[in-house]
Motif scaffolding. Structure first.
Motif, PDB file in Angstrom:
ATOM      1  N   ILE A 188       0.874  -1.182   0.000  1.00  0.00           N
ATOM      2  CA  ILE A 188       0.000   0.000   0.000  1.00  0.00           C
ATOM      3  C   ILE A 188       0.905   1.223   0.000  1.00  0.00           C
ATOM      4  O   ILE A 188       1.648   1.440   0.971  1.00  0.00           O
ATOM      5  CB  ILE A 188      -0.899   0.010   1.257  1.00  0.00           C
ATOM      6  N   PRO A 189       0.907   2.024  -1.085  1.00  0.00           N
ATOM      7  CA  PRO A 189       1.770   3.204  -1.063  1.00  0.00           C
ATOM      8  C   PRO A 189       1.285   4.216  -0.037  1.00  0.00           C
ATOM      9  O   PRO A 189       0.091   4.485   0.046  1.00  0.00           O
ATOM     10  CB  PRO A 189       1.666   3.763  -2.493  1.00  0.00           C
ATOM     11  N   ALA A 190       2.217   4.751   0.760  1.00  0.00           N
ATOM     12  CA  ALA A 190       1.839   5.796   1.726  1.00  0.00           C
ATOM     13  C   ALA A 190       1.550   7.069   0.945  1.00  0.00           C
ATOM     14  O   ALA A 190       2.301   7.421   0.035  1.00  0.00           O
ATOM     15  CB  ALA A 190       2.972   6.022   2.718  1.00  0.00           C
ATOM     16  N   PRO A 191       0.475   7.765   1.286  1.00  0.00           N
ATOM     17  CA  PRO A 191       0.105   8.953   0.510  1.00  0.00           C
ATOM     18  C   PRO A 191       0.673  10.261   1.057  1.00  0.00           C
ATOM     19  O   PRO A 191       0.849  10.405   2.268  1.00  0.00           O
ATOM     20  CB  PRO A 191      -1.416   8.962   0.623  1.00  0.00           C
ATOM     21  N   PRO A 192       0.932  11.196   0.143  1.00  0.00           N
ATOM     22  CA  PRO A 192       1.265  12.550   0.610  1.00  0.00           C
ATOM     23  C   PRO A 192      -0.015  13.275   0.998  1.00  0.00           C
ATOM     24  O   PRO A 192      -1.112  12.770   0.720  1.00  0.00           O
ATOM     25  CB  PRO A 192       1.910  13.186  -0.611  1.00  0.00           C
ATOM     26  N   LEU A 193       0.119  14.448   1.618  1.00  0.00           N
ATOM     27  CA  LEU A 193      -1.062  15.182   2.087  1.00  0.00           C
ATOM     28  C   LEU A 193      -1.974  15.598   0.929  1.00  0.00           C
ATOM     29  O   LEU A 193      -3.162  15.352   0.941  1.00  0.00           O
ATOM     30  CB  LEU A 193      -0.609  16.403   2.893  1.00  0.00           C
ATOM     31  N   ASP A 194      -1.363  16.208  -0.095  1.00  0.00           N
ATOM     32  CA  ASP A 194      -2.193  16.728  -1.186  1.00  0.00           C
ATOM     33  C   ASP A 194      -2.044  15.843  -2.404  1.00  0.00           C
ATOM     34  O   ASP A 194      -1.175  16.076  -3.236  1.00  0.00           O
ATOM     35  CB  ASP A 194      -1.753  18.151  -1.574  1.00  0.00           C
ATOM     36  N   SER A 195      -2.802  14.812  -2.492  1.00  0.00           N
ATOM     37  CA  SER A 195      -2.726  13.972  -3.678  1.00  0.00           C
ATOM     38  C   SER A 195      -4.019  13.210  -3.837  1.00  0.00           C
ATOM     39  O   SER A 195      -4.592  12.727  -2.870  1.00  0.00           O
ATOM     40  CB  SER A 195      -1.558  13.001  -3.530  1.00  0.00           C
ATOM     41  N   THR A 196      -4.448  13.111  -5.059  1.00  0.00           N
ATOM     42  CA  THR A 196      -5.639  12.314  -5.299  1.00  0.00           C
ATOM     43  C   THR A 196      -5.231  10.900  -5.695  1.00  0.00           C
ATOM     44  O   THR A 196      -5.984   9.960  -5.524  1.00  0.00           O
ATOM     45  CB  THR A 196      -6.488  12.936  -6.424  1.00  0.00           C
ATOM     46  N   CYS A 197      -3.963  10.744  -6.193  1.00  0.00           N
ATOM     47  CA  CYS A 197      -3.564   9.416  -6.675  1.00  0.00           C
ATOM     48  C   CYS A 197      -3.193   8.485  -5.518  1.00  0.00           C
ATOM     49  O   CYS A 197      -3.156   7.277  -5.700  1.00  0.00           O
ATOM     50  CB  CYS A 197      -2.407   9.513  -7.670  1.00  0.00           C
ATOM     51  N   GLY A 198      -2.926   9.029  -4.328  1.00  0.00           N
ATOM     52  CA  GLY A 198      -2.657   8.164  -3.176  1.00  0.00           C
ATOM     53  C   GLY A 198      -1.236   7.652  -3.093  1.00  0.00           C
ATOM     54  O   GLY A 198      -0.896   6.884  -2.222  1.00  0.00           O
ATOM     55  N   CYS A 199      -0.356   8.044  -4.028  1.00  0.00           N
ATOM     56  CA  CYS A 199       1.038   7.621  -3.902  1.00  0.00           C
ATOM     57  C   CYS A 199       1.940   8.842  -4.103  1.00  0.00           C
ATOM     58  O   CYS A 199       1.466   9.936  -4.363  1.00  0.00           O
ATOM     59  CB  CYS A 199       1.383   6.527  -4.904  1.00  0.00           C
ATOM     60  N   ASN A 200       3.233   8.636  -3.981  1.00  0.00           N
ATOM     61  CA  ASN A 200       4.156   9.758  -3.979  1.00  0.00           C
ATOM     62  C   ASN A 200       5.226   9.568  -5.058  1.00  0.00           C
ATOM     63  O   ASN A 200       6.050   8.673  -4.958  1.00  0.00           O
ATOM     64  CB  ASN A 200       4.799   9.856  -2.591  1.00  0.00           C
ATOM     65  N   ASN A 201       5.171  10.406  -6.074  1.00  0.00           N
ATOM     66  CA  ASN A 201       6.124  10.321  -7.181  1.00  0.00           C
ATOM     67  C   ASN A 201       7.137  11.450  -7.120  1.00  0.00           C
ATOM     68  O   ASN A 201       6.785  12.573  -6.763  1.00  0.00           O
ATOM     69  CB  ASN A 201       5.385  10.475  -8.521  1.00  0.00           C
ATOM     70  N   CYS A 202       8.392  11.167  -7.525  1.00  0.00           N
ATOM     71  CA  CYS A 202       9.376  12.237  -7.686  1.00  0.00           C
ATOM     72  C   CYS A 202       9.215  12.789  -9.099  1.00  0.00           C
ATOM     73  O   CYS A 202       9.460  12.077 -10.079  1.00  0.00           O
ATOM     74  CB  CYS A 202      10.793  11.699  -7.479  1.00  0.00           C
ATOM     75  N   ASN A 203       8.795  14.040  -9.167  1.00  0.00           N
ATOM     76  CA  ASN A 203       8.530  14.633 -10.494  1.00  0.00           C
ATOM     77  C   ASN A 203       9.799  14.730 -11.336  1.00  0.00           C
ATOM     78  O   ASN A 203       9.736  14.747 -12.561  1.00  0.00           O
ATOM     79  CB  ASN A 203       7.854  16.001 -10.349  1.00  0.00           C
ATOM     80  N   TYR A 204      10.982  14.761 -10.694  1.00  0.00           N
ATOM     81  CA  TYR A 204      12.236  14.786 -11.468  1.00  0.00           C
ATOM     82  C   TYR A 204      12.501  13.411 -12.083  1.00  0.00           C
ATOM     83  O   TYR A 204      12.804  13.297 -13.265  1.00  0.00           O
ATOM     84  CB  TYR A 204      13.411  15.162 -10.567  1.00  0.00           C
ATOM     85  N   MET A 205      12.404  12.376 -11.259  1.00  0.00           N
ATOM     86  CA  MET A 205      12.640  11.007 -11.748  1.00  0.00           C
ATOM     87  C   MET A 205      11.675  10.678 -12.885  1.00  0.00           C
ATOM     88  O   MET A 205      12.026   9.997 -13.841  1.00  0.00           O
ATOM     89  CB  MET A 205      12.430   9.998 -10.609  1.00  0.00           C
ATOM     90  N   LYS A 206      10.444  11.182 -12.733  1.00  0.00           N
ATOM     91  CA  LYS A 206       9.399  10.810 -13.684  1.00  0.00           C
ATOM     92  C   LYS A 206       9.445  11.649 -14.963  1.00  0.00           C
ATOM     93  O   LYS A 206       8.580  11.508 -15.830  1.00  0.00           O
ATOM     94  CB  LYS A 206       8.032  10.922 -13.017  1.00  0.00           C
TER      95      LYS A 206
END
Ligand code: 13P
Ligand code: SF4
Length: 336
Positions: free
Chosen positions: A274-292
């Motif tokens: 279960i990915p831990a979610p950040p505070l402001d996210s609808t997707c429920g997981c946490n991505n690094c925008n640089y990596m992505k």
């Protein structure tokens, strides 16, 4: 200067990646494979890359594994699918090879939180200190450093210094505090952080723990103290991956960048993640925008045109190599 003498700079050079239409029907995976063979190239990928990139990579790992495997690589061209500081590390270890990254804009908020000029001033303000820097730093910062560490070996490397050694640790304040607490150190910390790992929401993690009381919470030491103290296991990306295999738990709440979930699920298909979610996210997981920022399309075009290339000033590269080599030598002594 007349208009005629203005240098011609293709638009993709200005934007830091090649943006060209891919021929319709091109199978990117096959096309990348063909280019790799033609150019004697290898693709290295960090665990935070998307699943499709991890699956075409020849070498995959966390920051330490990538640095270790970059030594003595048998290829003319190395494409690093990760972020810029990782490309620099590979280039420093392979000064005579062509090192490419798919997008020059793939920076790192943690590395950027530690500009070399300010770090140099900080070192001057703390005379008599050894300087230990996380690998998530620019080559210029590494050049000011005694030993580089990654999250996999940081604790052991710091612990290998005499107890009374005065140490500056940068740039991650969370990793630094974690080490200080774990082994009773009082390192002077640079005040930097990773925006991805600092974003996890304690409130939403507590909700998940309530909903899944049998789940273990595991986190990366770049997370804030409040998440670290709540966790059943704290470790680097590679350590989190292997912990899932060792643990008898069937369910895990994973507080780190979500790219690693692909390898976790591939390696341990019977475990629920279960990915831990950040505070402001609808997707429920946490991505690094640089990596992505990296995509298969950019990897294909980068191999095709052999651009963007990572360049490190020779003098800086020479100075930065010493602390990286020191880390690699020390890491050989540690048990896996
Ligand atoms: P590791 O690869 O050492 O786990 O570091 C995580 C990270 O944030 C890489 O950018
Ligand atoms: Fe940098 Fe954080 Fe992204 Fe890693 S996850 S590359 S530390 S911003």
């Amino acid at each position: 200067m007349s208009n005629n003498s203005l240098p011609i700079r293709p638009i993709w050079r200005l934007q830091g990646f090649i943006d060209e239409k891919i021929p319709e029907g091109l199978d990117l995976v096959n096309a990348i494979d063909k280019l790799k063979k033609e150019k004697n190239a290898v693709v290295m990928a960090h665990y935070y890359q998307t699943a499709d990139i991890q699956d075409i990579a020849d070498i995959i790992g966390d920051s330490l594994a990538l640095a270790q495997k970059a030594v003595g690589i048998d290829a003319d061209v190395i494409l690093l699918a990760g972020v810029h500081f990782m490309g620099e590390t590979v280039k420093i270890l392979n000064p005579h090879k062509k090192v490419l990254i798919p997008d020059m804009n793939a920076g790192c908020s943690l590395a950027e939180s530690c500009p070399a000029e300010s770090f140099s001033q900080f070192i001057k303000e703390h005379p008599g200190h050894k300087v230990i820097s996380y690998v998530n730093t620019s080559a210029d910062v590494k050049a000011l450093t005694d030993v580089v560490v990654t999250s996999t070996n940081a604790l052991q490397i710091v612990d290998s210094f005499p107890k009374d050694e005065k140490i500056i640790f940068g740039p991650d304040r969370n990793l630094g505090s974690y080490i200080n607490a774990q082994i009773g150190r009082n390192m002077t910390l640079w005040n930097g952080a990773c925006h991805v790992h600092e974003q996890f929401s304690l409130e939403r993690i507590l909700q998940l723990k309530k909903a899944y009381p049998d789940a273990e919470l595991i986190c990366h030491p770049e997370c804030k103290h409040q998440i670290v103290v709540l966790s059943d296991f704290v470790g680097s990306t590679a350590a989190l991956l292997s912990y899932i295999g060792r643990s008898s738990a069937k369910r895990f709440i994973v507080a780190t960048e979500s790219g690693i979930l692909h390898q976790m699920q591939k390696s341990y298909p019977d475990k629920e993640l279960i990915p831990a979610p950040p505070l402001d996210s609808t997707c429920g997981c946490n991505n690094c925008n640089y990596m992505k920022l990296n995509t298969l399309q950019k990897i294909y075009l980068t191999l095709k045109y052999e651009w963007p290339e990572v360049v490190v000033d020779e003098d800086i590269a020479r100075k930065a190599r010493r602390p990286i080599d020191a880390m690699l030598a020390l890491s050989q002594n540690f048990k896996k």
